[in-house]
Design a protein around this motif. Sequence first.
Motif, PDB file in Angstrom:
ATOM      1  N   ARG A 290       0.816  -1.221   0.000  1.00  0.00           N
ATOM      2  CA  ARG A 290       0.000   0.000   0.000  1.00  0.00           C
ATOM      3  C   ARG A 290       0.846   1.266   0.000  1.00  0.00           C
ATOM      4  NH1 ARG A 290      -4.714  -1.901   4.274  1.00  0.00           N
ATOM      5  NH2 ARG A 290      -6.298  -2.425   2.727  1.00  0.00           N
ATOM      6  N   LEU A 291       1.951   1.244   0.701  1.00  0.00           N
ATOM      7  CA  LEU A 291       2.806   2.421   0.770  1.00  0.00           C
ATOM      8  C   LEU A 291       3.512   2.640  -0.566  1.00  0.00           C
ATOM      9  CD1 LEU A 291       4.316   1.761   4.295  1.00  0.00           C
ATOM     10  CD2 LEU A 291       2.663   3.540   3.701  1.00  0.00           C
ATOM     11  N   THR A 292       3.691   3.898  -0.912  1.00  0.00           N
ATOM     12  CA  THR A 292       4.308   4.237  -2.189  1.00  0.00           C
ATOM     13  C   THR A 292       5.799   4.500  -2.010  1.00  0.00           C
ATOM     14  OG1 THR A 292       3.978   6.624  -1.941  1.00  0.00           O
ATOM     15  CG2 THR A 292       2.143   5.349  -2.866  1.00  0.00           C
ATOM     16  N   ALA A 293       6.509   4.501  -3.131  1.00  0.00           N
ATOM     17  CA  ALA A 293       7.947   4.791  -3.102  1.00  0.00           C
ATOM     18  C   ALA A 293       8.210   6.207  -2.604  1.00  0.00           C
ATOM     19  CB  ALA A 293       8.545   4.588  -4.497  1.00  0.00           C
ATOM     20  N   GLN A 294       7.214   7.085  -2.713  1.00  0.00           N
ATOM     21  CA  GLN A 294       7.373   8.457  -2.222  1.00  0.00           C
ATOM     22  C   GLN A 294       7.210   8.522  -0.701  1.00  0.00           C
ATOM     23  OE1 GLN A 294       5.320   7.705  -4.993  1.00  0.00           O
ATOM     24  NE2 GLN A 294       7.147   8.185  -6.236  1.00  0.00           N
ATOM     25  N   GLN A 295       6.401   7.647  -0.137  1.00  0.00           N
ATOM     26  CA  GLN A 295       6.173   7.640   1.306  1.00  0.00           C
ATOM     27  C   GLN A 295       7.256   6.885   2.065  1.00  0.00           C
ATOM     28  OE1 GLN A 295       2.386   5.717   1.073  1.00  0.00           O
ATOM     29  NE2 GLN A 295       1.196   7.605   1.216  1.00  0.00           N
ATOM     30  N   LEU A 296       7.835   5.876   1.448  1.00  0.00           N
ATOM     31  CA  LEU A 296       8.705   4.943   2.159  1.00  0.00           C
ATOM     32  C   LEU A 296      10.005   5.529   2.711  1.00  0.00           C
ATOM     33  CD1 LEU A 296       8.001   1.802   0.041  1.00  0.00           C
ATOM     34  CD2 LEU A 296       7.796   1.954   2.525  1.00  0.00           C
TER      35      LEU A 296
ATOM     36  N   PRO B  35       7.630  -1.481  -4.452  1.00  0.00           N
ATOM     37  CA  PRO B  35       8.729  -1.058  -3.576  1.00  0.00           C
ATOM     38  C   PRO B  35       9.101  -2.171  -2.603  1.00  0.00           C
ATOM     39  CG  PRO B  35       6.956   0.575  -3.607  1.00  0.00           C
ATOM     40  CD  PRO B  35       6.426  -0.648  -4.270  1.00  0.00           C
ATOM     41  N   ALA B  36      10.382  -2.255  -2.274  1.00  0.00           N
ATOM     42  CA  ALA B  36      10.856  -3.308  -1.378  1.00  0.00           C
ATOM     43  C   ALA B  36      12.049  -2.817  -0.574  1.00  0.00           C
ATOM     44  CB  ALA B  36      11.231  -4.558  -2.170  1.00  0.00           C
ATOM     45  N   ALA B  37      12.301  -3.468   0.561  1.00  0.00           N
ATOM     46  CA  ALA B  37      13.448  -3.148   1.403  1.00  0.00           C
ATOM     47  C   ALA B  37      13.900  -4.406   2.125  1.00  0.00           C
ATOM     48  CB  ALA B  37      13.099  -2.059   2.412  1.00  0.00           C
ATOM     49  N   ILE B  38      15.166  -4.404   2.509  1.00  0.00           N
ATOM     50  CA  ILE B  38      15.736  -5.470   3.323  1.00  0.00           C
ATOM     51  C   ILE B  38      16.278  -4.832   4.594  1.00  0.00           C
ATOM     52  CG2 ILE B  38      17.505  -7.269   3.473  1.00  0.00           C
ATOM     53  CD1 ILE B  38      17.431  -7.431   0.417  1.00  0.00           C
ATOM     54  N   VAL B  39      15.947  -5.422   5.751  1.00  0.00           N
ATOM     55  CA  VAL B  39      16.427  -4.890   7.024  1.00  0.00           C
ATOM     56  C   VAL B  39      17.031  -6.018   7.848  1.00  0.00           C
ATOM     57  CG1 VAL B  39      14.673  -3.069   7.025  1.00  0.00           C
ATOM     58  CG2 VAL B  39      14.228  -5.212   8.238  1.00  0.00           C
ATOM     59  N   THR B  40      17.838  -5.655   8.828  1.00  0.00           N
ATOM     60  CA  THR B  40      18.412  -6.645   9.725  1.00  0.00           C
ATOM     61  C   THR B  40      17.304  -7.289  10.560  1.00  0.00           C
ATOM     62  OG1 THR B  40      18.819  -4.913  11.374  1.00  0.00           O
ATOM     63  CG2 THR B  40      20.640  -5.472   9.871  1.00  0.00           C
ATOM     64  N   LYS B  41      17.509  -8.545  10.930  1.00  0.00           N
ATOM     65  CA  LYS B  41      16.556  -9.267  11.773  1.00  0.00           C
ATOM     66  C   LYS B  41      17.019  -9.169  13.223  1.00  0.00           C
ATOM     67  CE  LYS B  41      14.469 -13.859  12.340  1.00  0.00           C
ATOM     68  NZ  LYS B  41      14.974 -14.193  13.690  1.00  0.00           N
ATOM     69  N   LEU B  42      16.124  -8.697  14.080  1.00  0.00           N
ATOM     70  CA  LEU B  42      16.451  -8.545  15.488  1.00  0.00           C
ATOM     71  C   LEU B  42      16.454  -9.900  16.191  1.00  0.00           C
ATOM     72  CD1 LEU B  42      14.189  -5.489  16.394  1.00  0.00           C
ATOM     73  CD2 LEU B  42      16.651  -5.456  15.980  1.00  0.00           C
TER      74      LEU B  42
ATOM     75  N   PHE C  73       8.008  -0.663  11.523  1.00  0.00           N
ATOM     76  CA  PHE C  73       7.799   0.781  11.601  1.00  0.00           C
ATOM     77  C   PHE C  73       6.942   1.331  10.464  1.00  0.00           C
ATOM     78  CE2 PHE C  73      11.013   0.511  14.753  1.00  0.00           C
ATOM     79  CZ  PHE C  73      10.987   1.686  15.473  1.00  0.00           C
ATOM     80  N   TYR C  74       6.231   0.482   9.745  1.00  0.00           N
ATOM     81  CA  TYR C  74       5.575   0.933   8.527  1.00  0.00           C
ATOM     82  C   TYR C  74       4.201   1.556   8.750  1.00  0.00           C
ATOM     83  CZ  TYR C  74       9.571  -1.513   6.750  1.00  0.00           C
ATOM     84  OH  TYR C  74      10.867  -1.914   6.527  1.00  0.00           O
ATOM     85  N   PHE C  75       3.841   1.820  10.007  1.00  0.00           N
ATOM     86  CA  PHE C  75       2.731   2.708  10.341  1.00  0.00           C
ATOM     87  C   PHE C  75       3.242   3.968  11.037  1.00  0.00           C
ATOM     88  CE2 PHE C  75       0.016  -1.172  10.163  1.00  0.00           C
ATOM     89  CZ  PHE C  75      -0.921  -0.686   9.264  1.00  0.00           C
TER      90      PHE C  75
END
Length: 324
Positions: free
Chosen positions: A60-66, A102-109, A224-226
Amino acid sequence: MAVFTPIKLEDIAQWIDQDFNIGQASEIRGIHGGIENSNFFLDTTKDGKKQEYVLTIFERLTAQQLPFYLELMRHLANKGVPVPKPIENKQGDILFTLKGKPAAIVTKLPGLSRLQPESNHCALVGEMLAKMHLAGKDFSKYQENLRSLDWWQKTIPSVLPHLNTSQKELITHELKTQEEFFSSGTYDVLPQGASHCDLFRDNVLFDPKGSDVSQDQLGGFFDFYFAGTDKWLFDIAVTANDWCLADNKQDLEPARLDAFMKAYQSVRPLTKEEQASWPLMLRAAALRFWVSRLWDFYLPRDAQMLTPHDPTHFERILLSRRSL
């Protein structure tokens, strides 16, 4: 978390190997739970060692919001707040396109969730939430909370046909009350900044120190996507409404709430305006999630591994908060 856009290992193996410095992709697994994005555990192998990440495709989130969300996570991680840190590709980018989205990779806690928290867990969350708020004071990007009042005003008419008479009366009356609150001078002066806005029990990990849960240490905050720029008191209320629930799943449990609020205020004491606004903000936080769960329940999207949350949970919480 859910899976709307399926991904197989062969879809990303060459991309990971060529564009990143995190090794070769060895396994990818869809993550069950949540309702917004497609999420996967991504394992890689580098120099013979296994590394773990989380890959997210945004539905739902756009590349402009991310950039707000990703840069906030990087900012907080660099300030020592335990949150997932976005992974850069070889060009230094942290936002990518995968399957046209849009996509991202983050570290896993590290760590695990405590879905039946004790007072010590609430205290750890309260303390770190305050530290997170202060760490974000100098975060330069601004983005409003996309699930705040404007969204409630647009969304409630679409769910009203699915409600009974008493539910319609409750939701419309509460919306009017919150419109008045949000337009007040007291609300206007409440401290604000970057906020998580969705810090539920399943968005926090703890690092166990043996079998005694009272010795748990905080592992970190994620999803954190909200997030958005909002009143810090709203972030506190969202968190308290989930972490400090009594066993009846609707009222606030005094010992958990006291531990949470004392720990938060040991880092950042509330202003007098925040103290006065606390009952109404608890109601605002309950309304926000009742509306979103009604929307997801009655107007769902197709997804693999998607289980909508019960909207009546936050209806009961709102009724409880209105009685305070």
